[in-house]
Write a protein that holds these residues in place. Structure first.
Motif: not given
Length: 192
Positions: A14-15, A19-21, A44
Motif C-alpha cells: 500500500t502507499c 494507503g492506496s493500493k 501511489c
C-alpha cells in the motif's frame, strides 16, 4: 530481495503516505543518491505526481498525513513532514507539524530540500538556461570541467543524475560523475 520488494513487504503493498493500493512505485527521498529501504518509500501515482510537482496539490488528498506521520519508518515520517511543510499555509498542516517529532538526524534530512523555508528566503538553484533545479533532478554538463584536486575531467554531455543542492550557495550543486562525488557550478549544467 530488491528494495522495491522490501518496501512492498514493509507496507503490505500500500502507499505509505495515503494507503492506496493502485499504481505503486518506489520513490527515493532527495537528496539520497542510493536506493535503500531507509531512504525510499512506496507511493501511489497520485502522491508521486504531487510530490514531484507534476500536478497541482490536492490539499484534501494529503489529509492522510494525519496517519502516515506516525509511521515507524523514518523515510515515511520525513516525506510526511515535507508534504505538511508544503501545505502549512492551509492551517491544519501547521497543527500536525506542531505534534510531529523527528530526531535530529531525520529532521536534518527532512530540511535538506528547504521545504520548511518561506519562499522569500529560499535559495534558488538555476541551470544555464534559468530553469529551476531541484534535489534529485538530472542535469547534463554543457562543457568539459576539470575536477579540482584530481586529474579527472568531466566531459561535456555527461549526465549527472539525482543531484544534491548546496543550501548555502545557489551556484553549487553536487552529483556523481564516473563514480566520484563532485561539486558542479550551476552555470555549466542544463536540466535534462
Amino acid at each position: 530481495m530488491s528494495v522495491l520488494q522490501m518496501l512492498q513487504d514493509r507496507s503490505n503493498s500500500t502507499c505509505e503516505l495515503c494507503g492506496s493500493k493502485e499504481n505503486l512505485s518506489q520513490y527515493t527521498i532527495p537528496p539520497s543518491l542510493n536506493e535503500n529501504v531507509a531512504n525510499d518509500v512506496l507511493v501511489c501515482k497520485t502522491c508521486l505526481d504531487q510530490i514531484e510537482g507534476n500536478v497541482e496539490m490536492d490539499t484534501n488528498h494529503w489529509r492522510c498525513l494525519n496517519d502516515s506521520m506516525w509511521s515507524e519508518h523514518v523515510a515515511v515520517q520525513i516525506m510526511a513532514w515535507r508534504m505538511l511543510q508544503r501545505l502549512r499555509g492551509e492551517g491544519w498542516p501547521k497543527d500536525l507539524l506542531d505534534m510531529m517529532y523527528l530526531d535530529d538526524d531525520a529532521l536534518a534530512l527532512a530540511r535538506a530540500t528547504g521545504e520548511h523555508e518561506d519562499e522569500a528566503n529560499k535559495i534558488i538553484h538555476r541551470d544555464v538556461n534559468g530553469v529551476v533545479l531541484e534535489a534529485g533532478d538530472s542535469v547534463v554538463l554543457i562543457k568539459d570541467l576539470k575536477v579540482k584536486g584530481s586529474s579527472m575531467v568531466a566531459k561535456q554531455g555527461t549526465a549527472v543524475r539525482n543531484i544534491r543542492l548546496d543550501h548555502e550557495n545557489a551556484e553549487f550543486i553536487e552529483g556523481r560523475v564516473d563514480g566520484q562525488q563532485i561539486v558542479i557550478i550551476t552555470k555549466y549544467v542544463k536540466k535534462s
